[in-house]
Structures are given as C-alpha cells and as structure tokens.
Design a protein around this motif. Sequence first.
Motif, short mmCIF file in Angstrom:
data_model
loop_
_atom_site.label_atom_id
_atom_site.label_comp_id
_atom_site.label_asym_id
_atom_site.label_seq_id
_atom_site.Cartn_x
_atom_site.Cartn_y
_atom_site.Cartn_z
N ALA A 30 -0.36 15.59 -8.39
CA ALA A 30 -1.26 14.47 -8.09
C ALA A 30 -0.49 13.33 -7.43
CB ALA A 30 -1.92 13.98 -9.38
N LEU A 33 0.16 14.28 -3.78
CA LEU A 33 -1.11 14.25 -3.06
C LEU A 33 -1.52 12.81 -2.75
CD1 LEU A 33 -3.49 16.02 -2.01
CD2 LEU A 33 -4.59 15.51 -4.17
N GLN A 55 -9.15 18.04 -1.11
CA GLN A 55 -8.44 19.16 -1.74
C GLN A 55 -8.19 18.89 -3.22
OE1 GLN A 55 -4.87 20.38 0.27
NE2 GLN A 55 -5.91 20.53 2.23
N SER A 56 -7.96 17.63 -3.55
CA SER A 56 -7.70 17.31 -4.96
C SER A 56 -8.92 17.59 -5.82
CB SER A 56 -7.26 15.85 -5.11
OG SER A 56 -8.34 14.97 -4.89
N ALA A 66 -10.48 10.68 -8.12
CA ALA A 66 -10.43 11.54 -6.93
C ALA A 66 -11.72 11.42 -6.12
CB ALA A 66 -10.18 12.98 -7.35
#
Length: 104
Positions: A30, A33, A55-56, A66
Amino acid sequence: REAARLLETGRTEAALAAYRGALRSDPGSAEALAGAVECLRELGQWDAAVELAKQSLNSRPNDAEANLLVAELLLAAGRPAYLAEPYLQGASRAQPTDTALRRR
C-alpha cells in the motif's frame, strides 16, 4: 524509504521509478502504491494515477481511503462527477480505517 526521500526532495521521476520497483517486488504494498500514485499526480499523469489507484481496489474493494483516492483523482483530472460517484459511494459505505480519512 529511499523513494519517499526522493519524492520529498523533488526528484519525482526517480521516486516513481523506485516506487515501481517496490511494486514489482511487492505488488500489494500500500505504501509503494500510494507513493507511485502521488508521483504520477505530481507529474500530471492523471490517467496513469487513476488506473494505478483503481488497482488498489482489486485487493481492497471496500477500503474507504482507496475509493476516496480514486474519486479525488478523477475529479482533479477534470473527469465528469458521475464517474467519481461510485467511488464516493464506496467510500461512504466503508468504515474509515485511519484518522487521516476522518479528517478529510
């Protein structure tokens, strides 16, 4: 850690390369990202930032932060609000996982 230092010192492209390397080593990171998304945002690469943020959601579809990040990126990129709406709804349904989200 090195990627964060690079970003803090304004070496955004080098930081992005470092974050991408970290994501190759640990695709579920995370931190990497978020760092890569921040680099792309700073470089004005909105489409790439949005896609990476999405994508997360593959691994954490109910994560409020997110979902909110994707919505914010879409709006900042000048996309129509209706595209951000599903992500805002997803964020409102989810429980905030940290105090930073609660402060937004």
